[in-house]
Design an enzyme around this catalytic site. Structure first.
Site, short mmCIF file in Angstrom:
data_model
loop_
_atom_site.label_atom_id
_atom_site.label_comp_id
_atom_site.label_asym_id
_atom_site.label_seq_id
_atom_site.Cartn_x
_atom_site.Cartn_y
_atom_site.Cartn_z
N ASP A 105 9.89 39.76 -28.26
CA ASP A 105 10.69 39.07 -29.26
C ASP A 105 11.58 37.99 -28.63
OD1 ASP A 105 9.63 40.33 -31.47
OD2 ASP A 105 11.16 41.89 -31.51
N LYS A 107 3.41 38.20 -34.79
CA LYS A 107 4.75 38.47 -35.32
C LYS A 107 4.88 37.79 -36.68
CE LYS A 107 6.39 40.96 -31.96
NZ LYS A 107 7.04 42.25 -32.22
N ARG A 153 4.01 32.97 -32.70
CA ARG A 153 5.17 32.42 -31.99
C ARG A 153 4.79 31.56 -30.79
NH1 ARG A 153 9.21 37.60 -32.58
NH2 ARG A 153 9.81 37.13 -34.74
N ARG A 178 13.39 34.03 -35.35
CA ARG A 178 13.51 33.78 -33.90
C ARG A 178 13.20 32.33 -33.54
NH1 ARG A 178 15.09 38.51 -31.87
NH2 ARG A 178 14.31 40.38 -32.89
#
Length: 134
Positions: free
Chosen positions: A16, A43, A47, A88
């Site tokens: 993460d 995710k 990402r 994120r």
């Protein structure tokens, strides 16, 4: 004060953190290689592709591979950033924008409240500003 130096590391145990570590790699001297990252493709968004695309818009030198990113020290400039509906990605690119020349606009920032409801206020303490448009 201290100088950041690029390193190679496996991010699998803390995947993460991939977006923010990619940002850190932009400011480290030399090359930063983030390995063990393929799981980050599954995710809230892919990402690896998302952070590569958005940092590239800001002028970063990022190479995306199946399971890793290779990042060269880069000078970042403001850009229009897609959030990819991922908290994120929003947080990482907002931090990148703090050191970028010019204005950065991040679209759809409401997603950040998923994990960090006070992000806007804390970013403001560092000199950043998220303006919510309704």
């Amino acid at each position: 004060g201290s100088t950041l130096t690029g390193i190679e590391f496996n991010i699998n145990d803390f995947v993460d953190a991939l977006p923010i570590m990619a940002v850190v790699g932009c400011f480290a001297q030399g090359t930063t290689t983030i390995t063990g990252a393929e799981i980050a493709r599954h995710k809230e968004c892919d990402r690896l592709t998302a952070i590569t695309a958005e940092l590239t818009k800001m002028g970063a030198k990022v190479e995306e591979h199946v399971d890793r990113l290779v990042i060269q020290q880069s000078t970042l400039t403001g850009a229009i950033i897609d959030s990819h509906h991922d908290h994120r990605i929003i947080m990482a690119t907002a931090v990148a924008a703090l050191k970028a020349e010019g204005i950065t606009t991040i679209k759809d920032t409401d997603w950040v409240s998923k994990s960090y409801p006070t992000f806007d206020q804390d970013l403001a303490k560092l000199g950043g500003n998220i303006e919510r448009k309704t």
